[in-house]
Motif scaffolding. Structure first.
Motif, PDB file in Angstrom:
ATOM      1  N   THR A  93      21.847  38.449 -55.220  1.00  0.00           N
ATOM      2  CA  THR A  93      22.451  38.312 -55.470  1.00  0.00           C
ATOM      3  C   THR A  93      23.596  38.142 -54.577  1.00  0.00           C
ATOM      4  O   THR A  93      23.909  38.888 -53.545  1.00  0.00           O
ATOM      5  N   ALA A 127      29.517  34.033 -52.802  1.00  0.00           N
ATOM      6  CA  ALA A 127      30.086  33.248 -52.248  1.00  0.00           C
ATOM      7  C   ALA A 127      31.158  32.704 -51.801  1.00  0.00           C
ATOM      8  O   ALA A 127      31.968  32.958 -52.404  1.00  0.00           O
ATOM      9  N   THR A 149      33.770  26.140 -51.159  1.00  0.00           N
ATOM     10  CA  THR A 149      32.259  26.129 -50.323  1.00  0.00           C
ATOM     11  C   THR A 149      31.438  25.415 -52.033  1.00  0.00           C
ATOM     12  O   THR A 149      31.298  25.441 -52.820  1.00  0.00           O
ATOM     13  N   SER A 150      29.834  25.171 -52.003  1.00  0.00           N
ATOM     14  CA  SER A 150      29.647  24.528 -52.684  1.00  0.00           C
ATOM     15  C   SER A 150      27.735  24.631 -52.239  1.00  0.00           C
ATOM     16  O   SER A 150      27.185  25.032 -51.427  1.00  0.00           O
ATOM     17  N   GLY A 151      27.099  23.901 -53.079  1.00  0.00           N
ATOM     18  CA  GLY A 151      25.683  24.497 -52.900  1.00  0.00           C
ATOM     19  C   GLY A 151      24.871  25.553 -53.325  1.00  0.00           C
ATOM     20  O   GLY A 151      25.852  26.508 -53.953  1.00  0.00           O
ATOM     21  N   LYS A 152      23.144  25.895 -52.697  1.00  0.00           N
ATOM     22  CA  LYS A 152      23.017  26.506 -52.767  1.00  0.00           C
ATOM     23  C   LYS A 152      23.664  27.610 -52.301  1.00  0.00           C
ATOM     24  O   LYS A 152      23.755  27.649 -50.904  1.00  0.00           O
ATOM     25  N   ASP A 153      23.935  29.097 -52.928  1.00  0.00           N
ATOM     26  CA  ASP A 153      24.517  30.403 -52.643  1.00  0.00           C
ATOM     27  C   ASP A 153      25.499  29.723 -51.457  1.00  0.00           C
ATOM     28  O   ASP A 153      26.144  30.471 -51.603  1.00  0.00           O
ATOM     29  N   THR A 192      26.074  27.294 -49.421  1.00  0.00           N
ATOM     30  CA  THR A 192      26.496  27.603 -47.734  1.00  0.00           C
ATOM     31  C   THR A 192      26.344  26.124 -47.758  1.00  0.00           C
ATOM     32  O   THR A 192      26.493  25.536 -45.873  1.00  0.00           O
ATOM     33  N   THR A 193      27.188  25.344 -48.587  1.00  0.00           N
ATOM     34  CA  THR A 193      27.257  23.669 -48.026  1.00  0.00           C
ATOM     35  C   THR A 193      29.020  24.247 -47.778  1.00  0.00           C
ATOM     36  O   THR A 193      30.011  24.527 -48.306  1.00  0.00           O
ATOM     37  N   TRP A 246      26.135  35.927 -47.814  1.00  0.00           N
ATOM     38  CA  TRP A 246      26.069  34.127 -47.781  1.00  0.00           C
ATOM     39  C   TRP A 246      26.043  34.748 -46.393  1.00  0.00           C
ATOM     40  O   TRP A 246      25.238  33.281 -45.957  1.00  0.00           O
ATOM     41  N   LYS A 275      22.441  33.811 -46.115  1.00  0.00           N
ATOM     42  CA  LYS A 275      21.992  32.577 -46.341  1.00  0.00           C
ATOM     43  C   LYS A 275      22.127  31.037 -45.321  1.00  0.00           C
ATOM     44  O   LYS A 275      21.869  30.512 -45.423  1.00  0.00           O
ATOM     45  N   THR A 285      20.485  28.223 -43.444  1.00  0.00           N
ATOM     46  CA  THR A 285      20.431  27.450 -43.425  1.00  0.00           C
ATOM     47  C   THR A 285      20.125  26.528 -41.899  1.00  0.00           C
ATOM     48  O   THR A 285      19.871  25.153 -42.097  1.00  0.00           O
TER      49      THR A 285
END
Length: 271
Positions: free
Chosen positions: A71, A74, A78-82, A84-85, A220, A223, A227
């Motif tokens: 798990t 984050a 932030t947004s996106g998977k994990d 990372t955006t 995080w 991850k 990216t």
């Protein structure tokens, strides 16, 4: 002296000698038992120490554990998977500036010192949004942890606010706090917190400090680093807009001065 008394004395002497031998035998037996017991304890301690050492060697370090985490916590904003955006700026801004950086990168420090303030002003004015992608490859080439640790700390700043994130990033790249690439100062939480004290929103911020010291955003950071690895970008700093690199005129490198940057960005905004 009578013969009877002589025999009695001899018998008494033999008894005393026998008793002394028995006492000495008991002492020797006890000493031997103690030596054996001590040897066993020592041997067990050695075995235990070796076992503990092996366990410690096989135990994953904090970053390996972060990489294996099932798990990911984050940061906010932030947004996106994990999570990372990371996009900072007005949602109404039509264009997005993509910024790829490694916290230990000396060229990134030069870029931020020359252009960072301009980017912050442009974002505040709604000229464009900034999408940030953090890298940690310098840790691999220089055998360190500072890139990962600083990226995790940036996550803690982002959890406070996007503005704190931008100001903290600027502080880490500043001439005052950015170390030589070979000096892994960012691996120390205390140093990251010292740099954070130059940011009003982070100065004395116990929640931020705890997140840094606890490694709340370590997974995080890993991850986020992946990216970057999957982006196809080969080096830092890299600046892109509409998936096209923004470079200084006549160069393949990112603009290093505010004037060069503004000219290149204005051209990209018109495209």
């Amino acid at each position: 002296m009578s013969k009877r008394n002589t025999q009695a004395n001899k018998a008494a002497a033999r008894d005393r000698l026998r008793a002394e031998r028995e006492r000495q035998a008991k002492k020797d037996k006890t000493r031997k038992q103690l030596v054996v017991a001590g040897s066993v304890v020592a041997a067990l301690a050695v075995v235990g120490g070796i076992s503990y050492g092996v366990m410690q060697l096989n135990k994953p370090d904090a970053w390996e554990a972060a990489a294996d985490a099932k798990t990911v916590t984050a940061p906010k904003n932030t947004s996106g998977k994990d999570g990372t955006t990371v996009v900072v700026g007005e949602s109404s801004a039509k264009k997005t500036l993509e910024l790829y950086e490694d916290s230990r990168c000396p060229v990134c420090a030069t870029f931020e010192q020359g252009v960072g303030e301009t980017i912050s002003k442009d974002v505040e004015a709604g000229k464009y949004k900034v999408k940030y992608v953090g890298a940690t490859f310098i840790d691999n080439t220089d055998n360190g942890e500072g890139s990962k640790n600083a990226l995790s700390a940036l996550g803690a700043a982002l959890d406070v606010s996007p503005e704190a994130f931008l100001e903290y990033k600027a502080a880490l790249y500043s001439a005052k706090f950015h170390p030589e690439e070979s000096d892994d100062k960012f691996a120390k939480d205390s140093y990251l917190i010292e740099a954070a004290d130059s940011v009003d929103a982070l100065k004395g911020n116990k929640a931020f400090q705890k997140a840094v010291e606890d490694g709340t955003y370590d997974a995080w950071a890993i991850k986020m680093s992946k990216t970057f690895d999957e982006s196809g970008v080969q080096g830092t700093p890299t600046v892109k807009m509409d998936d096209k690199k923004i470079t200084a005129e006549g160069s393949e490198n990112a603009p290093m001065t505010a004037d060069e940057f503004t000219k290149a960005v204005d051209k990209a905004l018109k495209a």
